[in-house]
Design a protein around this motif. Structure first.
Motif, PDB file in Angstrom:
ATOM      1  N   GLN A  87      24.638  17.799  30.852  1.00  0.00           N
ATOM      2  CA  GLN A  87      25.433  17.359  32.007  1.00  0.00           C
ATOM      3  C   GLN A  87      26.185  18.556  32.603  1.00  0.00           C
ATOM      4  O   GLN A  87      26.903  19.269  31.893  1.00  0.00           O
ATOM      5  CB  GLN A  87      26.440  16.287  31.566  1.00  0.00           C
ATOM      6  N   VAL A  88      25.988  18.759  33.920  1.00  0.00           N
ATOM      7  CA  VAL A  88      26.637  19.885  34.590  1.00  0.00           C
ATOM      8  C   VAL A  88      28.089  19.518  34.887  1.00  0.00           C
ATOM      9  O   VAL A  88      28.381  18.389  35.280  1.00  0.00           O
ATOM     10  CB  VAL A  88      25.892  20.234  35.902  1.00  0.00           C
ATOM     11  N   SER A  89      28.996  20.459  34.679  1.00  0.00           N
ATOM     12  CA  SER A  89      30.404  20.207  34.972  1.00  0.00           C
ATOM     13  C   SER A  89      30.748  20.729  36.358  1.00  0.00           C
ATOM     14  O   SER A  89      30.337  21.822  36.737  1.00  0.00           O
ATOM     15  CB  SER A  89      31.291  20.923  33.951  1.00  0.00           C
ATOM     16  N   LEU A  90      31.506  19.933  37.092  1.00  0.00           N
ATOM     17  CA  LEU A  90      32.039  20.437  38.359  1.00  0.00           C
ATOM     18  C   LEU A  90      33.133  21.445  38.029  1.00  0.00           C
ATOM     19  O   LEU A  90      33.725  21.405  36.939  1.00  0.00           O
ATOM     20  CB  LEU A  90      32.604  19.289  39.188  1.00  0.00           C
ATOM     21  N   SER A  91      33.402  22.276  38.964  1.00  0.00           N
ATOM     22  CA  SER A  91      34.343  23.372  38.719  1.00  0.00           C
ATOM     23  C   SER A  91      35.713  22.849  38.293  1.00  0.00           C
ATOM     24  O   SER A  91      36.320  22.001  38.952  1.00  0.00           O
ATOM     25  CB  SER A  91      34.489  24.193  39.998  1.00  0.00           C
ATOM     26  N   GLY A  92      36.176  23.331  37.159  1.00  0.00           N
ATOM     27  CA  GLY A  92      37.542  23.037  36.724  1.00  0.00           C
ATOM     28  C   GLY A  92      37.721  21.744  35.980  1.00  0.00           C
ATOM     29  O   GLY A  92      38.829  21.446  35.536  1.00  0.00           O
ATOM     30  N   ILE A  93      36.688  20.938  35.853  1.00  0.00           N
ATOM     31  CA  ILE A  93      36.853  19.686  35.100  1.00  0.00           C
ATOM     32  C   ILE A  93      35.751  19.591  34.042  1.00  0.00           C
ATOM     33  O   ILE A  93      34.738  20.276  34.100  1.00  0.00           O
ATOM     34  CB  ILE A  93      36.830  18.448  36.016  1.00  0.00           C
ATOM     35  N   SER A  94      35.976  18.719  33.100  1.00  0.00           N
ATOM     36  CA  SER A  94      35.034  18.594  31.987  1.00  0.00           C
ATOM     37  C   SER A  94      33.767  17.869  32.422  1.00  0.00           C
ATOM     38  O   SER A  94      33.718  17.222  33.477  1.00  0.00           O
ATOM     39  CB  SER A  94      35.687  17.817  30.851  1.00  0.00           C
ATOM     40  N   ALA A  95      32.777  17.974  31.560  1.00  0.00           N
ATOM     41  CA  ALA A  95      31.503  17.300  31.852  1.00  0.00           C
ATOM     42  C   ALA A  95      31.699  15.792  31.891  1.00  0.00           C
ATOM     43  O   ALA A  95      31.069  15.091  32.679  1.00  0.00           O
ATOM     44  CB  ALA A  95      30.480  17.677  30.786  1.00  0.00           C
ATOM     45  N   GLY A  96      32.593  15.295  31.046  1.00  0.00           N
ATOM     46  CA  GLY A  96      32.842  13.860  31.011  1.00  0.00           C
ATOM     47  C   GLY A  96      33.478  13.372  32.291  1.00  0.00           C
ATOM     48  O   GLY A  96      33.073  12.353  32.853  1.00  0.00           O
ATOM     49  N   LYS A  97      34.469  14.101  32.773  1.00  0.00           N
ATOM     50  CA  LYS A  97      35.129  13.707  34.020  1.00  0.00           C
ATOM     51  C   LYS A  97      34.151  13.833  35.185  1.00  0.00           C
ATOM     52  O   LYS A  97      34.149  13.006  36.109  1.00  0.00           O
ATOM     53  CB  LYS A  97      36.362  14.583  34.247  1.00  0.00           C
ATOM     54  N   THR A  98      33.317  14.877  35.125  1.00  0.00           N
ATOM     55  CA  THR A  98      32.309  15.067  36.167  1.00  0.00           C
ATOM     56  C   THR A  98      31.378  13.858  36.245  1.00  0.00           C
ATOM     57  O   THR A  98      31.078  13.346  37.331  1.00  0.00           O
ATOM     58  CB  THR A  98      31.480  16.335  35.883  1.00  0.00           C
ATOM     59  N   ALA A  99      30.952  13.393  35.062  1.00  0.00           N
ATOM     60  CA  ALA A  99      30.037  12.246  35.038  1.00  0.00           C
ATOM     61  C   ALA A  99      30.706  11.014  35.638  1.00  0.00           C
ATOM     62  O   ALA A  99      30.087  10.263  36.400  1.00  0.00           O
ATOM     63  CB  ALA A  99      29.618  11.970  33.590  1.00  0.00           C
ATOM     64  N   LEU A 100      31.988  10.820  35.340  1.00  0.00           N
ATOM     65  CA  LEU A 100      32.702   9.664  35.876  1.00  0.00           C
ATOM     66  C   LEU A 100      32.875   9.804  37.393  1.00  0.00           C
ATOM     67  O   LEU A 100      32.695   8.838  38.153  1.00  0.00           O
ATOM     68  CB  LEU A 100      34.069   9.535  35.195  1.00  0.00           C
ATOM     69  N   VAL A 101      33.209  11.022  37.840  1.00  0.00           N
ATOM     70  CA  VAL A 101      33.370  11.286  39.273  1.00  0.00           C
ATOM     71  C   VAL A 101      32.072  10.980  40.016  1.00  0.00           C
ATOM     72  O   VAL A 101      32.073  10.341  41.084  1.00  0.00           O
ATOM     73  CB  VAL A 101      33.789  12.761  39.494  1.00  0.00           C
ATOM     74  N   GLN A 102      30.966  11.412  39.441  1.00  0.00           N
ATOM     75  CA  GLN A 102      29.678  11.202  40.117  1.00  0.00           C
ATOM     76  C   GLN A 102      29.339   9.713  40.199  1.00  0.00           C
ATOM     77  O   GLN A 102      28.787   9.249  41.202  1.00  0.00           O
ATOM     78  CB  GLN A 102      28.587  11.968  39.379  1.00  0.00           C
ATOM     79  N   THR A 103      29.672   8.988  39.150  1.00  0.00           N
ATOM     80  CA  THR A 103      29.410   7.543  39.177  1.00  0.00           C
ATOM     81  C   THR A 103      30.266   6.868  40.241  1.00  0.00           C
ATOM     82  O   THR A 103      29.781   6.028  41.013  1.00  0.00           O
ATOM     83  CB  THR A 103      29.733   6.921  37.797  1.00  0.00           C
ATOM     84  N   LEU A 104      31.541   7.242  40.301  1.00  0.00           N
ATOM     85  CA  LEU A 104      32.449   6.614  41.267  1.00  0.00           C
ATOM     86  C   LEU A 104      32.089   6.984  42.702  1.00  0.00           C
ATOM     87  O   LEU A 104      32.217   6.164  43.613  1.00  0.00           O
ATOM     88  CB  LEU A 104      33.897   7.011  40.960  1.00  0.00           C
TER      89      LEU A 104
END
Lengths: 182, 387
Positions: free
Chosen positions: B193-210
């Protein structure tokens, strides 16, 4: 247990020699412990001849079973008296099966009592005639065999406290009796 | 007579009474005694053991050793990464025995928080409890901001399930000490899972879902929001990731209700509108979660941007409504175009020309291309309004 690691008592060394066929060792053991074995057998059988037989059988058994003795660095007399006890019990069983009391039987004077009186064995006579069987065994095992009360308790399969009580009680009886006699 | 004297005399009497039948005994013992058996181990099963049994036993032992070694090795070598996002973001790597072997802080908040904490070597349960207590103590988790995002990477489904139970239980254990009610969103993501800049991979995954579910929010805007904001968006839009599991209830205590925002918009709107006429949508304004309340009247369209947390009006846009009855150009129907009338050079230009059945020639004057563009543009606008 490794024998090389165990400090053997002189009697244990003799038993090991007996196991290798050393008759001198057997003779030494016999002369040293025949009194203890005889006295214990007498306390169980109340018959001098049968006690003598059991004494002899005990040392024959020692000759044959010496190899099975496991040295533990302790005096082997309790083990030897264990043989005596088993032989005496066996003798009591076989005699009770082969002996029946006739209906017109009248109890004569105790032959052992008579024998001890003739032999002037005052204390032994008092022991045999005035003490209960267990008291006799305990007193003889302690006085003659030199067994500790704990060893007597193991040999007779009695609680240590019972052995101590009976020994004290027996000693009081003997003192009372002998005080009157002496 | 005392006791020793008594014993001594008794011993002497018995000794003297015991006969000496040694010769008799020695005669009975003329045969050598039974040989000594040195071996003390009695073999009750003297049957000869087949060599195959030994080989099989050795093979079984070898397999057992290899099995145990492999099990220990695999568990010791296996690595699963669990990331805890609150706003401090911490990644904890555990081995197969659920023991923490590495801790990584993903942002400065986490670095400060765990400056004096050594979680390595602890069990996962201990580490999670400690982390949760630290989050609570530092004020990152409160009753109003109760969301924890836990993301597991590089784990099979069964392993993730096992870890989830451990983590949730440990979080609850820590929370129970302070009587807080937490909301734990536990999600499983791929290791790549690729991380967006400055946030974790987990938060990135949640952001992408939302981002896929939120109309007015894109990834860049969601990325700037806090975990609690994201939980609120997820809860409001019912946009929980399909594979994620949520335990507890997301707190909405710090957020305005969309109905309240609609009432506010209806009140401040100059036009007399009811709350039902106000449409609200979640948006982001200057990296702050907000509602946009939209009111359309006959004369204007109002867009009020209201902070989702404070209820403050952050921005207002009023756009006058163009009446559909006043178009600048009235286009002709496409299928029945009016014939172009060539203007008469006469002095009565207002008089319309008689329509003729015959096709009329096009004006000889060149048509202005920009005018034609305007013509069609207006026509398209009219169609839109009609539709």
């Amino acid at each position: 247990m490794d024998e090389a690691m165990t400090h053997l008592t002189p009697d244990e060394e003799r038993i090991l020699k007996i196991a290798n066929g050393d008759r001198d060792a057997l003779s030494t053991m016999y002369l040293q412990h025949k009194g203890a074995v005889f006295g214990f057998a007498l306390s169980m059988l109340h018959d001098r001849e049968r006690a003598e037989d059991v004494m002899q059988e005990t040392f024959i058994q020692l000759w044959n079973s010496a190899a099975s003795y496991i040295p533990r660095g302790k005096e082997p007399l309790p083990w030897l008296l264990g043989i005596t006890k088993n032989l005496a019990l066996r003798r009591l069983r076989t005699d009770s099966l082969s002996f029946s009391i006739p209906e017109d039987y009248t109890d004569p004077a105790d032959p052992l009592d008579h024998y001890l009186a003739v032999e002037n064995k005052l204390i032994l006579r008092a022991v045999v005639t005035k003490l209960s069987e267990e008291e006799q065994q305990i007193v003889l095992l302690h006085a003659v065999s030199g067994l500790k009360h704990r060893e007597i308790a193991e040999l007779l399969e009695l609680p240590l406290s019972t052995v101590l009580n009976k020994y004290r009680r027996a000693l009081q009886k003997l003192k009372k009796l002998l005080g009157e006699s002496l | 007579m005392n006791e020793p004297q008594l014993n001594k005399r008794l011993r002497e009497e018995v000794e003297s009474l015991a006969p000496n039948r040694l010769e008799e005994l020695l005669a009975a013992c003329d045969t050598p005694p039974a040989p000594r058996k040195d071996g003390r181990v009695i073999n009750l099963n003297p049957r000869r053991q087949s060599p195959w049994k030994r080989i099989a036993a050795l093979a079984a032992m070898l397999i057992l050793i290899i099995g145990i070694g492999t099990f220990m090795g695999v568990n010791a070598m296996s690595r699963t990464v669990l990331t805890f996002d609150v706003n401090p973001s911490v990644s904890v790597t555990v081995n197969g025995f659920n023991r923490v072997c590495q801790v990584r802080t993903n942002n400065s908040d986490a670095a400060v928080l765990l400056a004096n904490e050594d979680l390595e070597g602890k069990t996962l349960e201990q580490a999670v409890e400690t982390l949760t207590e630290d989050f609570i103590r530092a004020g990152y988790i409160t009753n109003a901001s109760n969301g924890i995002l836990v993301t597991v990477q590089d784990a099979s489904d069964s392993r993730a399930e096992q870890l989830q139970q451990l983590v949730v239980k440990s979080v609850e254990t820590a929370a129970d000490k302070t009587s807080l009610r937490l909301a734990v969103l536990y999600q499983q993501i791929d290791g790549d899972q690729v991380s967006l800049s400055g946030i974790s991979a987990g938060k990135t995954a949640l952001v992408q879902t939302l981002a896929k579910n939120a109309e007015g929010l894109d990834e860049a805007e969601l990325q700037s929001l806090s975990i609690q904001d994201l939980f609120y968006v997820m809860d409001t839009l019912a946009a929980k990731p399909v594979s994620a599991k949520l335990t507890g209830t997301v707190s909405r205590a710090n957020y305005q209700d969309s109905n309240v925002v609609a009432e506010l918009a209806a009140q401040i709107c100059p036009a007399n509108v009811s709350t039902d006429a106000v449409a609200t949508v979640l948006d982001c304004f200057d990296q702050e979660l907000a509602f946009v309340a939209n009111v359309v009247t006959d004369t204007a369209e109002y867009a009020y941007t209201v902070s989702a947390t404070s209820g403050e009006i952050l921005d207002t846009i009023v756009t006058p409504t163009v009446p559909p009855s006043a178009p600048e150009y009235v286009p002709e129907p496409v299928d029945e175009p009016e014939p172009t009338v060539e203007p008469e050079p006469s002095a009565a230009p207002e008089t319309p020309a008689e329509p003729t059945a015959e096709p009329v020639e096009q004006s000889s004057e060149p048509v202005d291309p920009s005018g034609l563009y305007e013509y069609f543009k207006d026509f398209a606008d009219l169609l839109d309004r009609i539709i």
